[in-house]
Design an enzyme around this catalytic site. Structure first.
Site, mmCIF file in Angstrom:
data_model
loop_
_atom_site.group_PDB
_atom_site.id
_atom_site.type_symbol
_atom_site.label_atom_id
_atom_site.label_comp_id
_atom_site.label_asym_id
_atom_site.label_seq_id
_atom_site.Cartn_x
_atom_site.Cartn_y
_atom_site.Cartn_z
ATOM 1 N N SER A 135 0.877 -1.162 0.000
ATOM 2 C CA SER A 135 0.000 0.000 0.000
ATOM 3 C C SER A 135 0.918 1.216 0.000
ATOM 4 C CB SER A 135 -0.865 -0.042 1.259
ATOM 5 O OG SER A 135 -1.587 1.157 1.396
ATOM 6 N N LYS A 161 -1.017 -1.086 -4.475
ATOM 7 C CA LYS A 161 -2.224 -0.321 -4.129
ATOM 8 C C LYS A 161 -1.820 1.113 -3.854
ATOM 9 C CE LYS A 161 -4.649 -0.037 0.295
ATOM 10 N NZ LYS A 161 -5.200 -0.832 1.410
ATOM 11 N N LYS A 163 -2.938 4.903 -2.549
ATOM 12 C CA LYS A 163 -3.920 5.718 -1.841
ATOM 13 C C LYS A 163 -4.340 6.835 -2.787
ATOM 14 C CE LYS A 163 -4.014 3.730 2.178
ATOM 15 N NZ LYS A 163 -5.245 3.234 2.783
ATOM 16 N N ASP A 188 -7.130 2.845 -3.042
ATOM 17 C CA ASP A 188 -7.857 2.891 -1.770
ATOM 18 C C ASP A 188 -8.144 4.354 -1.450
ATOM 19 O OD1 ASP A 188 -8.899 2.618 0.757
ATOM 20 O OD2 ASP A 188 -7.138 1.633 1.637
ATOM 21 N N GLU A 213 -11.000 0.420 -3.402
ATOM 22 C CA GLU A 213 -11.282 0.147 -1.992
ATOM 23 C C GLU A 213 -11.956 1.341 -1.318
ATOM 24 O OE1 GLU A 213 -7.751 -1.313 -0.067
ATOM 25 O OE2 GLU A 213 -8.593 -1.103 1.945
ATOM 26 N N ASP A 238 -13.517 -2.003 3.138
ATOM 27 C CA ASP A 238 -12.609 -2.102 4.279
ATOM 28 C C ASP A 238 -13.372 -1.570 5.508
ATOM 29 O OD1 ASP A 238 -10.624 -1.671 6.207
ATOM 30 O OD2 ASP A 238 -9.264 -0.582 4.917
ATOM 31 N N LYS A 262 -9.368 -6.881 8.132
ATOM 32 C CA LYS A 262 -8.359 -6.442 9.097
ATOM 33 C C LYS A 262 -8.804 -7.010 10.424
ATOM 34 C CE LYS A 262 -6.936 -2.154 6.920
ATOM 35 N NZ LYS A 262 -7.295 -0.731 6.757
ATOM 36 N N GLY A 290 -3.647 -4.068 6.271
ATOM 37 C CA GLY A 290 -2.617 -3.737 7.252
ATOM 38 C C GLY A 290 -2.942 -2.426 7.939
#
Ligand code: OSB
Ligand code: MG
Length: 374
Positions: A135, A161, A163, A188, A213, A238, A262, A290
């Site tokens: 990420s 991934k 952000k 995400d 996400e 998520d 998670k 994570g």
């Protein structure tokens, strides 16, 4: 098992690189560790609550309070035949899932040692290795981001991934896809968009993303379902998924086609396994998210990721991406093909460096079992 004492500790650790999401930037982690003493063994847990209540309602300070005054006293007052019993013991405390998860996972960690089996075996794991992704946070410039992607692709990670947020999305994806047309890529948003951004989000389709996400509200299913109907690209939830029932609802109304699990967000291994199972029964793949964990939380994430329906690369990556020195030995490493080997030795499979932890501790509290009730 009888829990003799529960030690809470706060560690202060600097991240190797700051991590930025749509809700803010983290440079240091205040880490809440839970150490359980029971019949000569020590189980460890990590509470993944953040410094601020930005990802979820919890923060390290609220989790500490609830652990000290509610969950730890409840646990020491009860006989725990199996870690699966924690959910029942903690049930009258509403919410506070990260606090519950940190403590429950320490009980699983202990139970694996007691039985002399690996944590992966105890949880029902079947994988010998787990596929790893990374990420990558929002960066100061697109050039820095391109550099980071290059490093991680070269290291062998199987999925990148990014952000994203309004202003750091289409422009960035254009650049990344021009340079790497074939890598497995996802984004995400951590709830950075609203349903009025639907036409904007539809433009993400051309980047052939594995998933988007949590684009919308952190507590939403309905609008994600509306959005998913308009997208070919899979939505992954998520923040919205708090437990098995949420997973069921989200799957049934098609709010998502993939779920990020998670263990802290759902309140511990028992609930994480329940979410995994319900998704598996309905053909929805999951992967392990994570929360910038130390080696203790990371070791627990590795064990969880060994369950069969964790079929997509997770956000569980090497210690050195986060810490100059991790608090476990050996530190967590990822192979050139982007995999972590699941330990087969009894327990979590990574030794805890108690000397280092002692040096990094800035706050502590002990909750002991009352002798009177014994
Ligand atoms: O949404 O997955 C998230 C980190 C902190 C809070 C939320 C998230 C994340 C990450 C980092 O994406 C995953 C990791 O590398 O640990
Ligand atoms: Mg996320």
């Amino acid at each position: 098992m009888k829990i003799d004492a529960i030690h809470l500790r706060e560690l202060n650790l600097q991240l190797v690189h700051p991590f930025e999401t749509s809700f803010g930037r983290t440079t240091h982690r205040r880490v809440l560790l839970i150490e359980l003493q029971s019949e000569g063994l020590i189980g460890w847990g990590e509470c993944v609550a953040g410094e601020h209540p930005y990802f979820s309602e919890e923060s390290i300070d609220t989790a500490w309070h609830v652990l000290q005054h509610e969950l730890a006293p409840a646990l020491t007052a009860n006989e725990v035949e199996h870690p699966g019993k924690c959910r029942e013991i903690f049930a009258r405390v509403r919410g506070n899932r990260m606090a519950k998860g940190g403590l429950e996972n320490a009980v699983w960690d202990l139970e694996a040692q007691r039985r002399g089996v690996s944590l992966s075996d105890l949880l029902g794991g079947t994988r010998e290795t787990i596929p790893c992704g990374v990420s990558i946070g929002i960066q100061d410039t697109p050039e820095i981001l391109m550099q980071k992607i290059e490093t991680e692709v070269a290291a062998g990670y199987q999925r990148i991934k990014l952000k994203c947020k309004p202003g750091w999305d289409i422009n960035i994806l254009e650049m990344v896809r021009n340079r790497w047309p074939d890598i497995t890529l996802s984004v995400d948003a951590n709830s950075a968009y609203r349903i009025r951004d639907l036409d904007h989000l539809v433009q993400f389709e051309k980047f052939d993303l594995l998933m988007i996400e949590q684009p919308l509200w952190h507590d939403d299913f309905y609008f994600h379902s509306m959005l998913q109907k308009r997208l070919q690209t899979a939505i992954c939830l998520d923040e919205s998924i708090r437990n098995r029932r949420d997973a069921l609802a989200a799957i049934d109304i098609e709010s998502c086609r993939i779920i990020n699990i998670k263990v802290g967000r759902v309140g511990g291994f028992s609930e994480a396994i329940a979410v995994h199972n319900v998704a598996e029964e309905r053909g929805i793949p999951v992967w392990c998210g994570g929360m910038l964990e130390t080696g203790i939380g990371r070791a627990h994430n590795i064990a969880l990721s060994s369950l069969p329906n964790f079929s997509l690369p997770g956000d569980v990556s090497a210690s050195k991406r986060y810490w100059k020195e991790d608090i476990v030995e050996p530190e967590i490493t990822v192979s050139a093909s982007g995999e972590i080997t699941v330990p087969t030795v009894p327990g979590r499979g990574f030794e805890v460096r108690t000397d280092l932890i002692e040096k990094l501790t800035v706050r502590r509290e002990t909750i002991r079992a009352l002798e009177l009730v014994r």
